[in-house]
Design a protein around this motif. Structure first.
Motif, short mmCIF file in Angstrom:
data_model
loop_
_atom_site.label_atom_id
_atom_site.label_comp_id
_atom_site.label_asym_id
_atom_site.label_seq_id
_atom_site.Cartn_x
_atom_site.Cartn_y
_atom_site.Cartn_z
N ARG A 218 -5.81 28.17 3.22
CA ARG A 218 -5.95 27.35 4.43
C ARG A 218 -7.32 26.67 4.47
O ARG A 218 -7.44 25.50 4.85
CB ARG A 218 -5.75 28.23 5.67
N ALA A 219 -8.35 27.38 4.03
CA ALA A 219 -9.69 26.79 4.00
C ALA A 219 -9.76 25.63 3.02
O ALA A 219 -10.35 24.58 3.31
CB ALA A 219 -10.72 27.86 3.64
N LEU A 220 -9.15 25.80 1.86
CA LEU A 220 -9.13 24.72 0.87
C LEU A 220 -8.33 23.53 1.40
O LEU A 220 -8.75 22.37 1.25
CB LEU A 220 -8.53 25.23 -0.44
N PHE A 221 -7.21 23.81 2.02
CA PHE A 221 -6.37 22.75 2.60
C PHE A 221 -7.19 21.94 3.62
O PHE A 221 -7.18 20.70 3.60
CB PHE A 221 -5.15 23.38 3.26
N ASN A 222 -7.90 22.62 4.49
CA ASN A 222 -8.70 21.92 5.50
C ASN A 222 -9.84 21.12 4.86
O ASN A 222 -10.22 20.06 5.36
CB ASN A 222 -9.25 22.91 6.52
N HIS A 223 -10.37 21.62 3.74
CA HIS A 223 -11.40 20.87 3.03
C HIS A 223 -10.81 19.56 2.48
O HIS A 223 -11.46 18.50 2.56
CB HIS A 223 -11.97 21.71 1.89
N LEU A 224 -9.60 19.61 1.95
CA LEU A 224 -8.96 18.40 1.46
C LEU A 224 -8.70 17.41 2.61
O LEU A 224 -8.86 16.20 2.44
CB LEU A 224 -7.64 18.74 0.76
N LEU A 225 -8.32 17.94 3.76
CA LEU A 225 -8.11 17.07 4.91
C LEU A 225 -9.41 16.38 5.32
O LEU A 225 -9.41 15.20 5.70
CB LEU A 225 -7.56 17.86 6.09
N ALA A 226 -10.51 17.12 5.25
CA ALA A 226 -11.81 16.53 5.58
C ALA A 226 -12.16 15.39 4.63
O ALA A 226 -12.72 14.37 5.04
CB ALA A 226 -12.90 17.60 5.57
N GLN A 227 -11.81 15.57 3.35
CA GLN A 227 -12.05 14.48 2.38
C GLN A 227 -11.19 13.27 2.73
O GLN A 227 -11.64 12.12 2.64
CB GLN A 227 -11.72 14.95 0.95
N THR A 240 5.96 20.17 0.52
CA THR A 240 5.70 21.60 0.68
C THR A 240 7.00 22.36 0.85
O THR A 240 7.97 21.81 1.40
CB THR A 240 4.78 21.84 1.90
N PRO A 241 7.06 23.61 0.39
CA PRO A 241 8.24 24.43 0.68
C PRO A 241 8.42 24.58 2.19
O PRO A 241 7.45 24.56 2.96
CB PRO A 241 7.91 25.77 0.03
N GLU A 242 9.66 24.75 2.60
CA GLU A 242 9.95 24.84 4.04
C GLU A 242 9.18 25.98 4.71
O GLU A 242 8.73 25.85 5.85
CB GLU A 242 11.45 25.02 4.25
N ASN A 243 8.99 27.09 3.98
CA ASN A 243 8.32 28.24 4.59
C ASN A 243 6.80 28.13 4.56
O ASN A 243 6.10 29.08 4.94
CB ASN A 243 8.76 29.54 3.91
N ARG A 244 6.27 26.98 4.11
CA ARG A 244 4.81 26.80 4.08
C ARG A 244 4.40 25.54 4.84
O ARG A 244 3.37 24.93 4.57
CB ARG A 244 4.32 26.74 2.63
N GLN A 245 5.21 25.16 5.83
CA GLN A 245 4.93 23.96 6.61
C GLN A 245 3.83 24.15 7.66
O GLN A 245 3.25 23.18 8.12
CB GLN A 245 6.18 23.50 7.37
N SER A 246 3.57 25.39 8.04
CA SER A 246 2.76 25.62 9.25
C SER A 246 1.38 24.98 9.17
O SER A 246 0.90 24.41 10.17
CB SER A 246 2.65 27.12 9.52
N ALA A 247 0.72 25.08 8.03
CA ALA A 247 -0.62 24.49 7.92
C ALA A 247 -0.57 22.98 8.14
O ALA A 247 -1.45 22.40 8.80
CB ALA A 247 -1.23 24.81 6.55
N TYR A 248 0.45 22.34 7.59
CA TYR A 248 0.59 20.89 7.74
C TYR A 248 0.88 20.53 9.20
O TYR A 248 0.30 19.59 9.75
CB TYR A 248 1.70 20.37 6.83
N LEU A 249 1.81 21.26 9.81
CA LEU A 249 2.15 20.98 11.20
C LEU A 249 0.96 21.20 12.12
O LEU A 249 0.72 20.41 13.03
CB LEU A 249 3.33 21.86 11.63
#
Length: 266
Positions: A218-227, A240-249
């Protein structure tokens, strides 16, 4: 759920562009296109980097002649991404040797609406560092990307791709930006941004199994969003797989459709 066709097309065009771009880095001028199909050959025996992308239901005979026979003659695996809303005939695909792997959710957002939270959990604050990857770290990045494939033939092919990439001047691969997350100095997660003409795609998010569930991914994902927020792009996209949508949502993305993935092994 009603999906925005134009937003889904952004995802599929980014996927298509990334497939041809990556293949072109290791095997120039080996992407071909006919109506509704783009075929990219990386020159490696890799289903990760040999890809075909469809945006319509393609007759089985055309798919066979243009894609399956092409890779079969080279004894090479590949991935077929089916982006159209109408499904392909699974029985026909099975006869061609294409096995359904999974169906991914296509995600999209206007970048100005992104909500990136770069605050780390207390237990990671002094231990986790996220760094941009240069040529000297591409081998390390490739090792992390190869880990999910264990002892299969795909693992050394994935490593080989990144080893080849390290030999290419950065300006020639500038549309790909790679990142590593290091926990106490050890590389434990990786992710990539790919810039197409109309969107910034998020790919390769992978965390070493022993370190999952700690908030590192999640920390890496947020870093990519910041970029992405500091980029010139208007849209961000992902699969993304259906069971891994939460971070995106949580970040504001919308689910805009589904993309089916099939694997061919000669």
């Amino acid at each position: 759920m009603k999906y925005s066709l134009s937003a889904k097309n952004l995802v599929c065009r980014n996927l298509e562009s990334r497939a041809s771009y990556c293949a072109g880095l290791t095997n120039p001028d080996q992407t071909r296109e006919i109506t509704s199909i783009v075929r990219s050959d990386s020159g490696l025996l890799s289903h990760n980097f040999n890809q075909a992308v469809t945006n319509a239901v393609v007759p089985a005979m055309i798919l066979k002649r243009f894609v399956v026979d092409y890779f079969a003659e080279r004894h090479s695996p590949f991935t077929l991404w089916h982006c159209a809303s109408k499904p392909m005939d699974e029985a026909e695909l099975a006869e061609l040797g294409l096995a359904h792997r999974d169906t991914l959710v296509a995600m999209a957002i206007e970048i100005q609406r992104l909500a990136a939270d770069e605050n780390l959990p207390d237990e990671l604050r002094d231990r986790l560092e996220i760094v941009a990857v240069g040529a000297e770290q591409l081998g390390e990045y490739g090792d992390l990307q190869a880990q999910p494939f264990g002892g299969t033939r795909e693992a050394p092919q994935v490593r080989k791709f990144y080893q080849k990439l390290a030999e290419i001047p950065e300006q020639k691969r500038s549309r790909l930006k790679f990142y590593l997350a290091r926990l106490d100095g050890e590389a434990v997660a990786s992710g990539c941004l790919f810039a197409s003409a109309d969107a910034l795609g998020i790919y390769d998010l992978e965390t070493v199994e022993a370190h999952r569930g700690k908030g590192i991914g999640r920390a890496l994902f947020n870093h990519l969003l910041a970029q992405a927020l500091h980029s010139h792009h208007k849209y961000a996209v992902a699969l993304t797989p259906e069971n891994r949508q939460s971070a995106y949502l949580d970040a504001g993305f919308f689910a805009v459709g589904q993309v089916s993935r099939y694997l061919f092994e000669p």
